[in-house]
Structures are given as C-alpha cells and as structure tokens.
Enzyme design. Structure first.
Site, PDB file in Angstrom:
ATOM      1  N   ASP A 174     -11.231   1.244  -1.004  1.00 47.45           N
ATOM      2  CA  ASP A 174     -11.470   2.648  -0.678  1.00 47.45           C
ATOM      3  C   ASP A 174     -12.476   3.313  -1.614  1.00 47.45           C
ATOM      4  O   ASP A 174     -12.825   4.483  -1.410  1.00 47.45           O
ATOM      5  CB  ASP A 174     -10.157   3.440  -0.738  1.00 47.45           C
ATOM      6  N   ASP A 207       0.833  -1.193   0.000  1.00 46.20           N
ATOM      7  CA  ASP A 207       0.000   0.000   0.000  1.00 46.20           C
ATOM      8  C   ASP A 207       0.876   1.254   0.000  1.00 46.20           C
ATOM      9  O   ASP A 207       1.919   1.304   0.653  1.00 46.20           O
ATOM     10  CB  ASP A 207      -0.900  -0.014   1.239  1.00 46.20           C
ATOM     11  N   GLU A 234       0.991  -0.645  -5.263  1.00 45.68           N
ATOM     12  CA  GLU A 234      -0.181   0.244  -5.221  1.00 45.68           C
ATOM     13  C   GLU A 234       0.315   1.645  -5.550  1.00 45.68           C
ATOM     14  O   GLU A 234       0.699   2.412  -4.680  1.00 45.68           O
ATOM     15  CB  GLU A 234      -0.837   0.166  -3.835  1.00 45.68           C
TER      16      GLU A 234
END
Length: 502
Positions: free
Chosen positions: A391, A291, A338
């Site tokens: 998200d 991430d 990501e």
C-alpha cells in the site's frame, strides 16, 4: 521467528507471456533467486479471486483461488491447450502492466478450451479434491455459475429468488453443467499448480508468507450462502460494514463496505468458520500475515449506506479470547500481525498476548523533526521490518515525489546514507541491520524503482494491482547485492547464536 529475511513479490507481478504472472517458469526462477540470495521467505498477496477494482482483498470467496494465476504453459505441456491458439489471443500490449479487461476475456477463453480435454481424461485425484474441498468448493461453483447467468452483477441485484442459495439457484446450475465443471476444473488446476510451486520452494529452504484479509467482500459466496455469519437484516443484507475513521489522510475516513462478522454468534460454536479458514490457509502457506489485525480488538463500524465512514463508531471485536480458542484447536500458529493503523494500548496488549510478531514500516518513520515509533532503535526482536508494504509508495518514489526537504534531510542523516548510495538501498540496509528477527524487502525497492512500480494506492479505484517486473530484471548484480546484505547482517537461515563475551 529466526533472524532471517525475505522478499515481498506478488505472483501477478511476475513476468511471462500471457498478460499476468502465474505459477509457471518465472515463479520457479524467483524461488531459485531467493534461495541463491539465502532468503528464508517469499511473501505474496492474497491468491483469491479478484472482482471489481481488481483487488485481491475484495474476493468472491475466502477460499477459491484466482484462475488468472494458472500457468497456461503447463496446460500446453499436458496437451490441453495449443500455444498457437494462446498466441492468437489478446493479452495486452505492455509487458510491465496487467490489463485486467483483456485478461478477463483471454484467460477465460483459454481455460474454457482446456476444460473440454480435461473432462475427457480426469486426473486420478480430481474426485478426491472435489470431495475434500466440498464445503467451500460447491457453494463457490454455484455462486459463480449463477453470477454468470446474470451478467456478473452483484448477487443483491439478482432476482429475489436467487439472492439466497436454494431451489432457484440449483435449477440454474442444473441447466448449466458446463459452467459448474469449468469452475471445479479451474480450482483443481489452481491448487495443484500452487501445491507444486510451494513444494518446490520449501525444498529449497524458502517458506511462503501468505496474506489473509480479515474481512470478506460483500459480493462474496460467504455473504450469499451464510449471511448468518455477519450482521445482517432479515433479507440477508448488511446492517454494518467496515472502514476506517477520519484521520490526517482523509477527513471522511475510508468506507470499505465489507460486512461485519457477528462475533457473538461465532463465539457460540467456538469460531468454527475461522478455524476452518485458518486450517485451510495453513495448508496453503507456511506463515500467515493477517491483514488489519487490530480489527480483532476493536473495529470501525459504519452503518450500511452511510454517506461516508465518518458516521462510524468503534466497536469491540472478539479480543484475545478468539486467539486463545484458535490455539486450543490448532496449536501454535505461525502468524504475522499486521498491526498498522490507529494503535491503542488495548491493541498492543492483545498482540503481545498472542506472541505474534507485529510489523514496522520504516517509510512511516520520518516526519522531518521527531522521534518515531517506526525508527529501528525502537524495534524489538519479535517484529517484522519493512521499508513499505503493497500500500506504500516505493522508497525511491517517496523520496523523490512526496518527502519534504526536511524529511529527506532527516532520513539521509538517520540512514547514514552514502553520497552515491540509492535511497532505496539505504532503506533496505537499515531494516537489514535492525533488531527485528525478520525483515522483508519489496522487490521494487531491491530494483530501485520509482512510483511507476507502486502496487496500490489505498482509497482509489483503477490503476492499482497492475505492476509487473520486467523480464531480466533479476540481474547478477541484484543477486549479489541481496546476498551480501543478508550475510553482512547475519540473516542467513541457520546462522548460529551470537557469541557471548567471555
């Protein structure tokens, strides 16, 4: 990565009787579903502990597993729990929502009861587990034992003598051996059950994509026990924290509050902490999604205590040297980068130099008028295509509640959406047809759900991470649709290379 596909489905969102998804029967049924649909990947969210806000991206430890995910049925079968006692606990009254407040109480009561029997007849490999994982396990157990002594308050609110690991905290742990035993037991059971589930998935051709947050939480065992890893003052408190700059979504940016690594100090020992963390993750997962990958090139550095993230500035991360060092010590790494957010040529160059596939989000592609980096005709093979992530809104939620008429028109045209085709199905079809070697569907989009099934809304606290799939939602129709999509666009694992013209 070969041409294949998979499904993003958090473990916590699986159905089941005790308030939250676990490693139990529903997880095994999901693996069977993925295998039947010829999917290669099951992508999950971080398995680490949750704290205030219930986010798996703000954990008490970079290593410790979340006890909420332990399957209690297995403990009943092992004779450690009684089903009647479990049924008497309050697990919440909505099977499609996780009630974390109730889970916090009920799961602890159940696992504490199991602890008594567990220590009467220890598993043969328990001591070996504790020794093998000692580097992170003992500090974590001590941290949680002391935290419970002070009503779970953040460690910087503890008495001064306890704000660093030492004689005072050891004395508390010595006075509460039951707490230490509880945390050792829950970690052993967690990792044992997860190992069995992952073995089950791998045996059926399903690989697990795990999610690794780049940062750790401020209220974590890492900050408490090893503050020298971070930019801190003489008292071990952060001087700099992470966030995002102001943008079109927020005039003040996002103040995450995660401590910033002391990258210069980490480089001195060849990133030993990160090497251990990556190695441990490779024991848990087949592929790691990192991430906020762009933070390794440069990150938004906010002075601690600033009123907002707008006070931050860009600061340099370790860059490609970091990944070259990881490769030297660990070999080729199965990592998904990501690479979302504010991209620069430097970030793109770093990603390309690693060879890691980046991410493409189709939901970002439609502004109503313009061409976009996120439209599939720009995708290359070494990417992972998504309709959205955890998200994002669901595809249906975006189309019905957020998209403007011009955005809906542009999306319908680009997707060649049929008159009776659900929007989520058209989005799934488009990423399946894309050049990306890998595409990952969210379970909510496969089920054509609206924003009642959204997992997280960034920069908000409360109401997130609660969605659970309805029992029986994976119908024969859903299975046949996903299998047809996989076969039509040649994403069945092991599909031969395309035939060249003669």
């Amino acid at each position: 990565m070969e041409r294949a596909s998979g499904v993003l489905m958090p473990v916590s969102a699986l159905p089941g009787p005790y308030g939250i998804g676990t490693f139990g029967a529903a997880a095994h049924r999901l693996v069977d579903f993925l295998a039947a649909c010829e999917q290669r990947y099951w992508q999950i969210l971080p398995l680490t502990t949750t704290s205030f806000g219930d986010s798996p991206y703000q954990s008490f430890s970079a290593y410790a597993g979340n006890p909420y995910l332990i399957d209690l049925e297995a403990l009943c079968q092992a004779g450690l729990l009684d089903r009647a006692d479990l049924d008497a606990l309050d697990w919440g009254d909505d099977p499609q929502r996780v009630d974390y407040e109730r889970i916090f109480t009920a799961k602890r009561e159940a696992l504490a009861s199991a602890c008594e029997g567990f220590y009467q007849e220890l598993p043969a490999d328990f001591e070996a587990f504790c020794q093998d994982q000692e580097d992170w396990l003992e500090p974590y157990c001590e941290f949680m034992t002391v935290k419970e002594e002070f009503d779970l308050r953040a460690y910087w609110e503890w008495p001064a003598a306890c704000q660093k690991r030492g004689a005072a905290t050891r004395a508390i742990c010595a006075a509460h051996p039951g707490r230490m035993r509880y945390h050792r037991m829950t970690q052993y059971i967690f990792w044992s059950q997860w190992r069995d589930l992952k073995t089950y998935a791998n045996a059926r051709g399903v690989l697990v994509v795990g999610d690794m947050p780049i940062y750790v939480s401020r209220d974590s065992v890492e900050m408490w026990d090893t503050p020298d890893l971070f930019l801190t003052d003489a008292q071990g408190q952060p001087t700099d924290v992470a966030g995002t700059p102001p943008d079109q979504f927020s005039a003040t940016g996002q103040y995450w509050g995660n401590p910033i690594y002391d990258w210069e100090a980490m480089a001195q020992d060849r990133y030993a902490w990160w090497v251990r963390r990556i190695r441990a993750s490779l024991d848990l997962y087949d592929v790691i999604r990192i991430d906020h990958f762009r933070g390794f090139e440069s990150f938004w550095d906010v002075p601690f205590g600033s009123p907002s993230a707008a006070a931050g500035t860009w600061a340099k991360g370790p860059g490609i040297d970091f990944f070259q060092e990881l490769a030297r010590q660990l070999g080729d790494l199965p990592i998904i980068a990501e690479d979302l957010g504010f991209l620069t040529p430097e970030v793109i160059a770093m990603r390309d130099a690693t060879g890691f596939p980046g991410m493409k989000i189709l939901q970002f592609a439609f502004d109503g008028d313009h061409d976009s980096y996120y439209l599939p005709h720009h995708y290359d093979h070494n990417t992972v295509a998504y309709v959205g992530t955890h998200d994002n809104q669901t595809a249906r939620g975006w189309y019905e509640t957020t998209a403007t008429p011009r955005q809906r028109e542009q999306a319908d045209r680009y997707l060649h959406r049929g008159a009776d085709e659900p929007f989520s199905a058209a989005m799934n079809r488009t990423i399946a047809a894309s050049p990306s070697d890998t595409c990952i569907y969210t379970m909510q989009d496969l089920l054509d759900l609206g924003d009642e099934a959204r997992i997280n809304t960034p920069a908000t606290v409360g109401g997130n991470w609660t969605w659970r799939m309805r029992r029986g939602a994976l119908t024969r129709s859903v299975e046949e649709g996903l299998r047809a999509l996989t076969q039509t666009y040649f994403r069945v694992p092991g599909t031969p290379e395309p035939v060249l013209p003669q």
